[in-house]
Scaffold this motif. Structure first.
Motif, PDB file in Angstrom:
ATOM      1  N   THR A   1     -26.477 121.371  74.524  1.00  0.00           N
ATOM      2  CA  THR A   1     -26.985 122.843  74.339  1.00  0.00           C
ATOM      3  C   THR A   1     -27.241 122.727  72.721  1.00  0.00           C
ATOM      4  N   VAL A   2     -28.573 123.148  72.495  1.00  0.00           N
ATOM      5  CA  VAL A   2     -29.053 123.169  71.247  1.00  0.00           C
ATOM      6  C   VAL A   2     -28.658 124.575  70.845  1.00  0.00           C
ATOM      7  N   PHE A   3     -27.737 124.755  69.523  1.00  0.00           N
ATOM      8  CA  PHE A   3     -27.068 126.008  69.353  1.00  0.00           C
ATOM      9  C   PHE A   3     -28.151 126.840  68.395  1.00  0.00           C
ATOM     10  N   GLY A   4     -29.090 127.273  68.891  1.00  0.00           N
ATOM     11  CA  GLY A   4     -30.138 128.202  68.171  1.00  0.00           C
ATOM     12  C   GLY A   4     -31.370 127.360  67.816  1.00  0.00           C
ATOM     13  N   THR A   5     -32.353 128.203  68.209  1.00  0.00           N
ATOM     14  CA  THR A   5     -33.775 127.637  67.596  1.00  0.00           C
ATOM     15  C   THR A   5     -34.547 128.980  66.897  1.00  0.00           C
ATOM     16  N   ASP A   6     -33.649 129.801  66.514  1.00  0.00           N
ATOM     17  CA  ASP A   6     -34.419 131.055  65.873  1.00  0.00           C
ATOM     18  C   ASP A   6     -33.811 131.230  64.298  1.00  0.00           C
ATOM     19  N   TYR A   7     -33.329 129.926  63.920  1.00  0.00           N
ATOM     20  CA  TYR A   7     -33.153 129.949  62.308  1.00  0.00           C
ATOM     21  C   TYR A   7     -34.783 130.006  61.523  1.00  0.00           C
ATOM     22  N   ASP A   8     -34.360 130.290  60.266  1.00  0.00           N
ATOM     23  CA  ASP A   8     -35.609 130.038  59.597  1.00  0.00           C
ATOM     24  C   ASP A   8     -35.383 128.724  58.780  1.00  0.00           C
ATOM     25  N   THR A   9     -36.009 127.935  59.750  1.00  0.00           N
ATOM     26  CA  THR A   9     -36.069 126.328  59.262  1.00  0.00           C
ATOM     27  C   THR A   9     -37.435 125.887  59.895  1.00  0.00           C
ATOM     28  N   ARG A  10     -37.868 124.577  59.857  1.00  0.00           N
ATOM     29  CA  ARG A  10     -39.143 124.370  60.025  1.00  0.00           C
ATOM     30  C   ARG A  10     -39.529 124.269  61.726  1.00  0.00           C
ATOM     31  N   ASP A  11     -38.213 123.980  62.634  1.00  0.00           N
ATOM     32  CA  ASP A  11     -38.705 124.156  63.905  1.00  0.00           C
ATOM     33  C   ASP A  11     -37.401 125.102  64.581  1.00  0.00           C
ATOM     34  N   GLY A  12     -36.733 125.851  63.785  1.00  0.00           N
ATOM     35  CA  GLY A  12     -35.895 126.776  64.376  1.00  0.00           C
ATOM     36  C   GLY A  12     -34.440 126.369  64.361  1.00  0.00           C
ATOM     37  N   SER A  13     -34.305 125.050  64.484  1.00  0.00           N
ATOM     38  CA  SER A  13     -33.200 124.549  64.993  1.00  0.00           C
ATOM     39  C   SER A  13     -32.223 124.274  63.470  1.00  0.00           C
ATOM     40  N   CYS A  14     -31.124 124.164  63.475  1.00  0.00           N
ATOM     41  CA  CYS A  14     -30.234 124.030  62.071  1.00  0.00           C
ATOM     42  C   CYS A  14     -30.424 122.655  61.502  1.00  0.00           C
ATOM     43  N   ILE A  15     -30.315 122.599  60.047  1.00  0.00           N
ATOM     44  CA  ILE A  15     -30.536 121.401  59.537  1.00  0.00           C
ATOM     45  C   ILE A  15     -29.351 121.104  58.698  1.00  0.00           C
ATOM     46  N   ARG A  16     -29.096 119.665  59.123  1.00  0.00           N
ATOM     47  CA  ARG A  16     -27.944 118.996  58.215  1.00  0.00           C
ATOM     48  C   ARG A  16     -28.209 117.787  57.549  1.00  0.00           C
ATOM     49  N   ASP A  17     -27.428 117.243  56.776  1.00  0.00           N
ATOM     50  CA  ASP A  17     -27.516 115.880  56.294  1.00  0.00           C
ATOM     51  C   ASP A  17     -26.760 114.673  56.852  1.00  0.00           C
ATOM     52  N   TYR A  18     -27.414 114.496  57.788  1.00  0.00           N
ATOM     53  CA  TYR A  18     -26.789 113.208  58.435  1.00  0.00           C
ATOM     54  C   TYR A  18     -26.736 111.843  57.761  1.00  0.00           C
ATOM     55  N   ILE A  19     -25.713 111.128  57.843  1.00  0.00           N
ATOM     56  CA  ILE A  19     -25.678 109.926  56.867  1.00  0.00           C
ATOM     57  C   ILE A  19     -24.905 108.970  57.856  1.00  0.00           C
ATOM     58  N   HIS A  20     -25.488 107.680  57.736  1.00  0.00           N
ATOM     59  CA  HIS A  20     -24.759 106.501  58.502  1.00  0.00           C
ATOM     60  C   HIS A  20     -23.302 106.254  58.009  1.00  0.00           C
ATOM     61  N   VAL A  21     -22.667 106.116  58.848  1.00  0.00           N
ATOM     62  CA  VAL A  21     -21.168 105.686  58.394  1.00  0.00           C
ATOM     63  C   VAL A  21     -20.968 104.472  57.724  1.00  0.00           C
ATOM     64  N   CYS A  22     -21.852 103.523  57.790  1.00  0.00           N
ATOM     65  CA  CYS A  22     -21.755 102.487  56.883  1.00  0.00           C
ATOM     66  C   CYS A  22     -22.213 102.410  55.707  1.00  0.00           C
ATOM     67  N   ASP A  23     -23.191 103.443  55.576  1.00  0.00           N
ATOM     68  CA  ASP A  23     -23.424 103.953  54.004  1.00  0.00           C
ATOM     69  C   ASP A  23     -22.325 104.511  53.454  1.00  0.00           C
ATOM     70  N   ILE A  24     -21.787 105.501  53.901  1.00  0.00           N
ATOM     71  CA  ILE A  24     -20.432 106.260  53.518  1.00  0.00           C
ATOM     72  C   ILE A  24     -19.348 105.104  53.313  1.00  0.00           C
ATOM     73  N   ALA A  25     -19.304 104.329  54.275  1.00  0.00           N
ATOM     74  CA  ALA A  25     -18.170 103.156  54.142  1.00  0.00           C
ATOM     75  C   ALA A  25     -18.487 102.228  52.569  1.00  0.00           C
ATOM     76  N   ASP A  26     -19.799 102.001  52.308  1.00  0.00           N
ATOM     77  CA  ASP A  26     -20.105 101.245  51.305  1.00  0.00           C
ATOM     78  C   ASP A  26     -19.899 102.102  49.983  1.00  0.00           C
ATOM     79  N   ALA A  27     -20.128 103.410  50.098  1.00  0.00           N
ATOM     80  CA  ALA A  27     -19.854 104.274  48.745  1.00  0.00           C
ATOM     81  C   ALA A  27     -18.278 104.039  48.467  1.00  0.00           C
ATOM     82  N   HIS A  28     -17.709 103.949  49.260  1.00  0.00           N
ATOM     83  CA  HIS A  28     -16.074 103.637  49.009  1.00  0.00           C
ATOM     84  C   HIS A  28     -15.769 102.279  48.193  1.00  0.00           C
ATOM     85  N   VAL A  29     -16.617 101.335  48.553  1.00  0.00           N
ATOM     86  CA  VAL A  29     -16.253 100.084  47.760  1.00  0.00           C
ATOM     87  C   VAL A  29     -17.003 100.032  46.609  1.00  0.00           C
TER      88      VAL A  29
END
Ligand code: NAD
Ligand code: WQD
Length: 346
Positions: A220-248
């Motif tokens: 279920t897409v939780f809402g498409t009536d937000y004030d965003t470019r397509d109405g659904s929520c926007i998040r900053d997804y980041i690949h786990v291997c990039d997160i891991a690399d940041a620790h090194v």
């Protein structure tokens, strides 16, 4: 000799990917400390399959002070601790707040005390974008103040950061880095290691892959009536291997004495906001699968959009994302298929 790094939560999702990056760097020896309360010891086999290195694993609860200190004594000298071990499920933290305060803060207290008693010079701490709460100004920088915590989990991360700051004030020998992750997703690109999500996951990506494999009926897409470019929520997804690399990179930053203060903070995000519908489209396109999804109402507590300004990590840690949204959805799906194969052969 390689510098020895204790990775608490080392058989978990981000911890295991970080161990792989530590090994690949050729600079570090990683030792996992994890009670497997939210993971399994077989992760160590998967790390070996990918890297060819068998990592030592101490299966203990870090809240057990004596057990943890005994591990640290056995492993001395320790060049640093990366502290991942914590509970991280937002709705569970609302239901069981004390369990979250006890585990997330009790484990950190023992980690800090171990740094003091055993003269461990470096600490990297897993924090979360959830500390920012409902932000008014985007993108979020490290200077954006803490928001009102929307759940006990987010509160444990705020308190955890403050504990480290106060401790650092009186312990100039400890050099620490706090990393605030946005939305880590994806898995090792080989498809051989990944997140062990609960049967009823709350996060978007495991729900997407579980629907695709048929473990869950529908997304279920939780809402498409937000004030965003397509109405659904926007998040900053980041690949786990990039997160891991940041620790090194953060460890190297401390070893090279490039830090200005003994408690440095970095946001870890891609800097790009991606909507829920864009995730679904990317997943379908890259993996050639149709997802069964429906449009539903808003989920209480969701902010319309949040994404990071990660220029500080780019500039000071020399850290840059290597993977994009297509890699995230491809590796997420590869792992779900591998997991399903593993479960059938069990
Ligand atoms: P995870 O649940 O996969 O890994 C956490 C690991 O810690 C598990 O293997 C669990 O068994 C272990 N653990 C928990 N409490 C323990 C204890 N007292 N003693 C020993 N082991 C213990 O979670 P993850 O996604 O890898 O998260 C790692 C860290 O990153 C956590 O601190 C989490 O709050 C933080 N974080 C995660 C996300 C995310 O979306 N995954 C986002 C921001 C921050
Ligand atoms: C992402 C987007 C949902 C499920 C949480 C924690 C945060 C951090 C990461 C640890 C949102 C939408 C989701 C679904 C949907 N974790 N969604 N249908 O809420 O951004 O962050 O995980 O630190 O602290 O709060 O991540 O994956 O739950 O949701 O439409 O069935 O997907 O509304 O916009 P969130 P998420």
């Amino acid at each position: 000799m390689k510098a020895k790094i204790i990775v608490t939560g080392g058989t978990g999702y981000i911890g295991s990917h970080t161990i792989i990056e530590l090994i690949k760097s050729g600079q570090f020896e990683a030792v996992a400390v994890d009670s497997c309360v939210r993971s399994t010891p077989e992760t160590i086999d998967r790390i070996e399959e990918i890297t060819g290195v068998r990592v030592k694993h101490h299966n203990i609860d870090i809240c057990d002070r004596n057990a943890f200190f005994s591990v640290i004594e056995q492993e001395a000298p320790v060049a640093g601790i990366i502290h991942f071990a914590a509970f991280k499920c937002v709705p569970e933290s609302v239901e069981k707040p004390l369990m979250y305060y006890r585990n997330n803060l009790g484990s950190l207290e023992n980690v800090l005390e171990a740094c003091e008693l055993y003269h461990i010079p470096r600490l990297i701490f897993s924090s979360s974008a959830s500390i920012y709460g409902d932000v008014k100004e985007l993108p979020v920088t490290e200077k954006t103040p803490f928001g009102t915590p929307f759940c006990p989990y987010a509160h444990t991360k705020q308190i955890g950061e403050q504990m480290i700051h106060f401790f650092a004030d009186t312990h100039p020998d400890l050099q620490s880095v706090i990393l605030r992750y946005f939305n880590p997703v994806g898995n090792d690109m080989s498809g051989l290691n990944g997140e062990l999500s609960p049967d009823k996951p709350n996060n978007l990506m495991p729900i997407v892959t579980q629907v695709a494999i048929g473990k869950m009926k529908q997304l279920t897409v939780f809402g498409t009536d937000y004030d965003t470019r397509d109405g659904s929520c926007i998040r900053d997804y980041i690949h786990v291997c990039d997160i891991a690399d940041a620790h090194v990179k953060a460890l190297q930053f401390l070893i090279d004495k490039k830090n200005e203060s003994n408690c440095e903070i970095f946001n870890l995000g891609s800097g790009n906001g991606v909507s829920v519908l864009e995730i679904i489209n990317a997943f379908e396109k890259v993996n050639h699968i149709k997802l069964n999804y429906t449009i539903g109402g808003r989920r209480p507590g969701d902010v319309p959009a949040i994404y990071s300004n990660s220029q500080r990590a780019n500039a000071l840690l020399n850290w840059h994302c290597r993977y994009d949204i297509n890699d995230m959805v491809e590796s997420a799906w590869k792992w779900e298929k591998h997991l399903s194969h593993l479960r059938k052969t069990e």
